[in-house]
Write an enzyme that holds these catalytic residues in place. Structure first.
Site, mmCIF file in Angstrom:
data_model
loop_
_atom_site.group_PDB
_atom_site.id
_atom_site.type_symbol
_atom_site.label_atom_id
_atom_site.label_comp_id
_atom_site.label_asym_id
_atom_site.label_seq_id
_atom_site.Cartn_x
_atom_site.Cartn_y
_atom_site.Cartn_z
ATOM 1 N N GLY A 100 -28.799 30.620 -12.165
ATOM 2 C CA GLY A 100 -28.502 29.610 -13.190
ATOM 3 C C GLY A 100 -29.262 29.730 -14.497
ATOM 4 O O GLY A 100 -28.793 29.272 -15.534
ATOM 5 N N ASP A 127 -32.944 26.541 -14.498
ATOM 6 C CA ASP A 127 -31.902 25.845 -15.241
ATOM 7 C C ASP A 127 -32.034 24.328 -15.127
ATOM 8 O O ASP A 127 -31.986 23.622 -16.114
ATOM 9 C CB ASP A 127 -30.500 26.311 -14.790
ATOM 10 C CG ASP A 127 -30.280 26.225 -13.283
ATOM 11 O OD1 ASP A 127 -31.235 25.902 -12.535
ATOM 12 O OD2 ASP A 127 -29.146 26.505 -12.836
ATOM 13 N N ASP A 154 -33.104 19.055 -9.782
ATOM 14 C CA ASP A 154 -32.266 18.000 -9.217
ATOM 15 C C ASP A 154 -33.069 17.333 -8.090
ATOM 16 O O ASP A 154 -33.757 16.343 -8.308
ATOM 17 C CB ASP A 154 -30.953 18.640 -8.756
ATOM 18 C CG ASP A 154 -29.975 17.634 -8.190
ATOM 19 O OD1 ASP A 154 -30.268 16.432 -8.234
ATOM 20 O OD2 ASP A 154 -28.910 18.042 -7.693
ATOM 21 N N LYS A 204 -32.597 16.156 -14.074
ATOM 22 C CA LYS A 204 -31.737 15.002 -13.793
ATOM 23 C C LYS A 204 -32.557 13.732 -13.738
ATOM 24 O O LYS A 204 -33.694 13.731 -13.263
ATOM 25 C CB LYS A 204 -30.999 15.202 -12.472
ATOM 26 C CG LYS A 204 -29.863 16.178 -12.626
ATOM 27 C CD LYS A 204 -28.847 16.087 -11.517
ATOM 28 C CE LYS A 204 -27.879 17.247 -11.669
ATOM 29 N NZ LYS A 204 -27.098 17.479 -10.449
ATOM 30 N N PHE A 209 -23.136 15.963 -11.704
ATOM 31 C CA PHE A 209 -23.040 17.411 -11.550
ATOM 32 C C PHE A 209 -22.603 18.023 -12.891
ATOM 33 O O PHE A 209 -21.583 17.635 -13.451
ATOM 34 C CB PHE A 209 -22.048 17.757 -10.442
ATOM 35 C CG PHE A 209 -22.160 19.187 -10.027
ATOM 36 C CD1 PHE A 209 -23.222 19.608 -9.240
ATOM 37 C CD2 PHE A 209 -21.246 20.126 -10.471
ATOM 38 C CE1 PHE A 209 -23.361 20.939 -8.881
ATOM 39 C CE2 PHE A 209 -21.372 21.462 -10.120
ATOM 40 C CZ PHE A 209 -22.436 21.864 -9.322
ATOM 41 N N VAL A 210 -23.387 18.958 -13.394
ATOM 42 C CA VAL A 210 -23.104 19.544 -14.705
ATOM 43 C C VAL A 210 -22.914 21.055 -14.594
ATOM 44 O O VAL A 210 -23.451 21.690 -13.686
ATOM 45 C CB VAL A 210 -24.227 19.233 -15.725
ATOM 46 C CG1 VAL A 210 -24.375 17.739 -15.942
ATOM 47 C CG2 VAL A 210 -25.569 19.825 -15.284
#
Ligand code: IMP
Ligand code: MG
Length: 186
Positions: free
Chosen positions: A47, A106, A109, A137, A158-159
């Site tokens: 990512g 990246d 979470d 997040k 969720f991105v």
């Protein structure tokens, strides 16, 4: 691909501006060659690959780059299935003694990936470990993780885009976006 987008959360111009700002901070704080130990960047694949490509070209600093591959969202998962290190795609010397590490990821979470990576790197006895992430997040588990550099806080959704994927797609979107519900449910 564009028709799968629900909302653009952070566009390419905002990303570029903020990455440049963070690069300036890193350069000021970590580039000093009079500090003992070589700067070693540890990008967490997959990512972070676009973020790290943009970031390192704004760091006019002597450094090594050593990759680590970790994944926890196999296939269509949109929540962590527990992070795993892929040793075959990881390029770390066993001994990092004296190195000043900067982990680049990246997104934070659940925070499990970063915790695992820090634990793994500590075993190699570096002089110091710093962390830099593109996104964090807005949820308590992510906010509990210490970060030295963070470009943006994002809602607990969720991105994808700018390197982040859903089922290995959408990494090439230049903006950070959410996807329409139908796409994720399909
Ligand atoms: P954590 O271990 O739950 O903190 O998740 C970290 C890893 O899961 C990140 O490095 C990403 O690769 C992936 N991830 C977490 N949230 C998202 C998301 O919203 N979109 C895409 N990938 C994500
Ligand atoms: Mg990742």
């Amino acid at each position: 691909m564009d028709r799968d987008i629900d909302e653009i959360l952070i566009d390419r111009h905002q990303i570029a501006e903020r990455v440049a700002e963070v690069a300036r901070d890193i350069t000021q704080q970590m580039a000093d060659r009079s500090i003992e130990g070589e700067l070693t960047l540890i990008p967490i694949l997959t990512g972070s690959f676009i973020f790290v490509a943009d970031l390192i070209r704004l760091l006019p600093v002597y450094m090594q780059i050593r990759l680590m591959s970790v994944s926890s969202y196999p296939g269509k998962a949109t929540s962590t299935q527990g992070p795993k290190i892929h040793h075959r795609l990881t390029d770390l010397p066993d001994d990092l003694s004296g190195a000043r590490l900067l982990i680049v990821d990246d997104i934070v979470d659940s925070g499990l990936t970063l915790r695992l990576v820090v634990e793994e790197l500590k075993k190699r006895k570096p002089a110091s470990i710093h962390t830099c992430v593109l996104l964090r997040k807005q949820r308590p588990e992510a906010e509990a993780i210490h970060l030295d550099y963070c470009c943006f806080e994002v809602p607990d959704k969720f991105v994808v885009g700018y390197g982040l994927d859903y089922n290995d797609r959408y990494r090439n979107l230049p903006d950070i976006v959410t996807l329409r519900d139908e796409v994720i449910r399909a």
